[in-house]
Design an enzyme around this catalytic site. Structure first.
Site, PDB file in Angstrom:
ATOM      1  N   GLU A   1       0.779  -1.260  -0.012  1.00 35.02           N
ATOM      2  CA  GLU A   1       0.066  -0.125   0.194  1.00 35.02           C
ATOM      3  C   GLU A   1       0.747   1.302   0.147  1.00 35.02           C
ATOM      4  O   GLU A   1       0.583   2.240  -0.749  1.00 35.02           O
ATOM      5  CB  GLU A   1      -0.960  -0.042   1.229  1.00 35.02           C
ATOM      6  CG  GLU A   1      -2.096  -1.046   1.359  1.00 35.02           C
ATOM      7  CD  GLU A   1      -3.093  -0.800   0.288  1.00 35.02           C
ATOM      8  OE1 GLU A   1      -4.003  -1.761   0.038  1.00 35.02           O
ATOM      9  OE2 GLU A   1      -3.060   0.244  -0.470  1.00 35.02           O
TER      10      GLU A   1
ATOM     11  N   ARG B   1       0.417   3.764  -3.346  1.00 34.42           N
ATOM     12  CA  ARG B   1      -0.051   5.246  -2.915  1.00 34.42           C
ATOM     13  C   ARG B   1       0.834   6.380  -2.610  1.00 34.42           C
ATOM     14  O   ARG B   1       0.967   7.317  -3.246  1.00 34.42           O
ATOM     15  CB  ARG B   1      -0.883   4.904  -1.443  1.00 34.42           C
ATOM     16  CG  ARG B   1      -2.105   3.893  -1.766  1.00 34.42           C
ATOM     17  CD  ARG B   1      -3.244   4.165  -0.483  1.00 34.42           C
ATOM     18  NE  ARG B   1      -3.820   2.828  -0.504  1.00 34.42           N
ATOM     19  CZ  ARG B   1      -5.057   2.969   0.044  1.00 34.42           C
ATOM     20  NH1 ARG B   1      -5.581   4.116   0.430  1.00 34.42           N
ATOM     21  NH2 ARG B   1      -5.638   1.573   0.158  1.00 34.42           N
TER      22      ARG B   1
ATOM     23  N   ASP C   1      -4.983  -9.770  -8.194  1.00 35.54           N
ATOM     24  CA  ASP C   1      -5.140  -8.628  -9.502  1.00 35.54           C
ATOM     25  C   ASP C   1      -4.042  -8.095  -9.914  1.00 35.54           C
ATOM     26  O   ASP C   1      -3.473  -8.190 -11.054  1.00 35.54           O
ATOM     27  CB  ASP C   1      -6.287  -7.656  -8.894  1.00 35.54           C
ATOM     28  CG  ASP C   1      -5.899  -7.020  -7.502  1.00 35.54           C
ATOM     29  OD1 ASP C   1      -4.896  -7.256  -7.040  1.00 35.54           O
ATOM     30  OD2 ASP C   1      -6.809  -6.487  -6.981  1.00 35.54           O
TER      31      ASP C   1
ATOM     32  N   GLU D   1     -12.673   0.642  -9.588  1.00 39.29           N
ATOM     33  CA  GLU D   1     -12.375  -0.636 -10.785  1.00 39.29           C
ATOM     34  C   GLU D   1     -13.229  -0.533 -11.928  1.00 39.29           C
ATOM     35  O   GLU D   1     -12.792  -0.848 -13.077  1.00 39.29           O
ATOM     36  CB  GLU D   1     -12.124  -2.005 -10.071  1.00 39.29           C
ATOM     37  CG  GLU D   1     -10.899  -2.083  -9.241  1.00 39.29           C
ATOM     38  CD  GLU D   1     -11.284  -1.360  -7.725  1.00 39.29           C
ATOM     39  OE1 GLU D   1     -10.331  -1.054  -7.069  1.00 39.29           O
ATOM     40  OE2 GLU D   1     -12.418  -1.331  -7.385  1.00 39.29           O
TER      41      GLU D   1
END
Length: 643
Positions: A268, A272, A401, A535
């Site tokens: 993360e 980010r 993903d 998404e």
């Protein structure tokens, strides 16, 4: 795409000293503390003096003990005229060593101890003359000096690197008035989200828009790292909100500190923070963003100190100690986490001239290439100690993903020269299509999850990004299957739109099933929520760019209106707990990715294609645009330090 938020770790912050005007009773207590401070200082000086006398002053009855066995000390010098014996290039002092030199040494030590403690006592006397405020000011001055020295070390100049040709970093104004109005509405939504975060959550990682206060989860650790600020920067910039962008830049320059005792998610923080800082640097040219990204990357590197080089999921920014999530299969690392570092780390090596970042991600790739894959599929779990797969669970949604996304985007970012990454992507998609992609009884194409040889007919909101991925990877696919993959992307986009359209609020659930009569709807209560995820809109945007079919803008506007109607509150935007309820409850969280991804993709959907064109920019999995490194600027050849 981001993995679902996990339960926050408990953590406490030490409250700052209250240096305001004290009350009388508080002042008396402060005087007692100051007196204790001085007494402790004098006592410590006295104890040190006693220790010095005990250890260093000579004892005439035990004079040889003060020699510390000098007859056994090896010294690289030989003088045979003084009765010394050469032993293999070293010497051993004999019994006739000059004792006069011992006395001189003793006297020198005695004088030094005496002088040191006289100075300490003088300093203690001076402290007695100072007020509490003066002492506090001196402490703050020393702290600031140390902080400035550390900052100087962290901001050492990086080697000059030619920037790639940056095209389309602003503009994109639509020709027709209706599209311009829609784009302006999305820009206004961004201003509402930002201004309320600025008002109620500034410096916190995220915002609770109903409680109107800061919010955080354990993926960011226990510190206020301003995740929303970093995540939103590039969205602000491309929308032309430069005053707001400047606010964020100033906070980052003065407050973003990575030398904190805080455990964070490597994945993360990479997508980010490092992704956001790099994108802000490329768009604006402001060096502070590049420097902060490099500082943070250095804090993440200890996570790779595992027997296999597969990084831990979490790392403490101060200690460098890493670990994995307790719920992950048999202590495993997660495919989507350690497989979603390549884009950012290649750019770090390009900008710094340090190959370590590139080497870390390439090592992961090489290890994965050597491993057997059950049915050609990549399981979601890999043990970083043993190098073995964990539970055989494969998903193109959460846990898996963005690994597949980054294989494709490594190829695109290299100006389509990273053939190895492209082959890994093609092989993976071939296995996914064979084992995971099915058509429901109602004619909807979906991507299920593979668990120990069994297909679960369930698709997550996170999986909906794959429609855009298939379209993005259509050009250059094996066996000239570009048309096939563009069509597959369109089918996934349609299925995900149906998951929105079949709810009361016209917002999609977190996961939906294709069992029996239930198609594209959530069955379990804990799968009916919408947390401002991007998404589906991401896939609409990619499909619009590649087809210009007006239905994608229509679907995007439907989602915009639903977000505005049901998620907007006075203090920002909130997620919804049940998209099938006409009176939904709020989760009271404005996720940082709402500003980074959802609003950015909507804005781009209603912009012309000359804003961030896809042949010049590749978006990381948090929608942070990074430039394509063309042949003249590739990681290994463009930067002379990496040749």
């Amino acid at each position: 795409m981001t993995t679902p938020a996990l339960l926050p770790l408990s953590g406490r912050r030490i409250p700052p000293l209250n240096l305001g005007p004290p009350s009388f009773s508080h002042h008396r207590a402060t005087l007692r503390l100051s007196e204790k401070f001085i007494l402790l200082l004098i006592l410590s000086a006295f104890i040190t003096l006693c220790f010095g006398a005990f250890f260093f002053l000579p004892d005439s009855s035990k004079h040889k003990r003060f020699d510390l066995g000098l007859e056994d000390v090896l010294i690289p010098h030989v003088d045979t005229s003084k009765g010394e014996k050469d032993v293999g290039g070293f010497l051993i002092h004999g019994q006739g060593h000059d004792e006069h030199r011992h006395r001189e040494e003793e006297e020198r030590l005695r004088n030094k101890i005496r002088a040191d403690h006289e100075r300490a006592l003088e300093e203690a006397k001076e402290k007695l003359k100072k007020s509490r405020e003066m002492i506090q000011a001196e402490i703050e001055t020393e702290k600031n000096k140390v902080a400035q020295e550390m900052k100087k070390k962290e901001t050492k100049p990086l080697p000059p690197v030619p920037l790639p040709n940056l095209i389309g970093i602003n503009g994109g104004e639509p020709e027709d008035e209706d599209t311009r109005e829609k784009r302006e509405k999305i820009k206004e939504m961004m201003k509402h989200a930002w201004s309320n975060y600025r008002k109620y959550g500034w410096g916190h990682n995220e915002l609770k828009p109903i409680a109107m206060k800061g919010h955080s989860t354990n993926i960011f650790g226990s510190s206020k790292m301003g995740a929303t600020i970093v995540d939103a920067l590039d969205t602000l910039y491309i929308m032309g909100l430069h005053d707001e962008f400047k606010e964020g830049q100033e906070w980052i320059d003065h407050n973003l500190d990575f030398s904190v005792n805080s455990e964070v998610s490597v994945f993360e923080v990479n997508i980010r923070f490092i992704g956001g800082l790099l994108a802000a640097y490329y768009l604006s040219g402001q060096e502070v963003f590049k420097n902060k990204a490099v500082q943070l990357a250095g804090k993440l590197l200890p996570a790779f100190n595992t027997p296999t080089g597969i990084p831990w999921a979490m790392v403490n920014l101060k200690s460098g100690i890493g670990r994995n999530w307790g719920w992950a299969s048999a202590g495993s690392s997660i495919l989507a986490e350690f497989g979603t570092l390549h884009m950012e780390f290649v750019h770090l090596s390009y900008l710094t001239g340090d190959p370590v970042y590139y080497q870390k991600v390439m090592h992961i790739r090489k290890l994965l290439q050597k491993m057997d894959r059950p049915d050609g599929l990549y399981p979601n779990y890999l043990n970083p100690k043993t190098g073995r797969w964990g539970q055989h669970h494969t998903s193109v949604g959460g846990l898996g993903d963005s690994f597949y996304e980054y294989l494709l985007k490594a190829w695109l970012m290299s100006d389509k020269t990273d053939i190895e990454a492209r082959k890994m992507y093609d092989d993976a998609i071939e296995a996914i299509e064979k084992h995971l992609i099915r058509t429901s009884n109602g004619g909807l194409t979906f991507i299920g999850e593979w668990k120990n040889g069994h297909l679960e007919r369930k698709m997550g909101h996170l999986t909906c990004f794959a429609g855009g991925m298939f379209a993005l990877g259509a050009d250059g696919s094996k066996k000239d299957k570009a048309g096939h993959y563009l069509q597959l992307g369109a089918e996934i986009a349609h299925t995900c739109h149906e998951s929105y359209d079949r709810t009361v609020l016209k917002l999609g659930p977190e996961a939906f099933k294709f069992d029996g009569g239930a198609e594209a709807v959530a069955v379990r209560q804990n799968e009916k929520y919408y947390i401002l995820r991007p998404e589906v809109i991401e896939t609409y945007w990619y499909m619009w760019r590649f087809t210009h079919d007006p239905k994608y803008r229509q679907w995007g506007w439907e989602a915009t209106e639903a977000i505005e109607k049901y998620c907007r509150v006075r203090g920002g935007f909130s997620g919804i707990k049940d998209v099938y309820s006409s009176a939904p409850a709020y989760d009271d969280v404005q996720q940082s990715f709402f500003l980074a991804e959802t609003l950015k993709y909507l804005y781009l959907l209603f912009s012309n294609d000359d804003l961030l064109p896809l042949d010049h920019w590749v978006f990381n999995t948090e929608a942070h645009p990074l430039p394509v490194l063309h042949l003249a600027n590739t990681t290994l050849s463009g930067n002379p330090d990496l040749r």
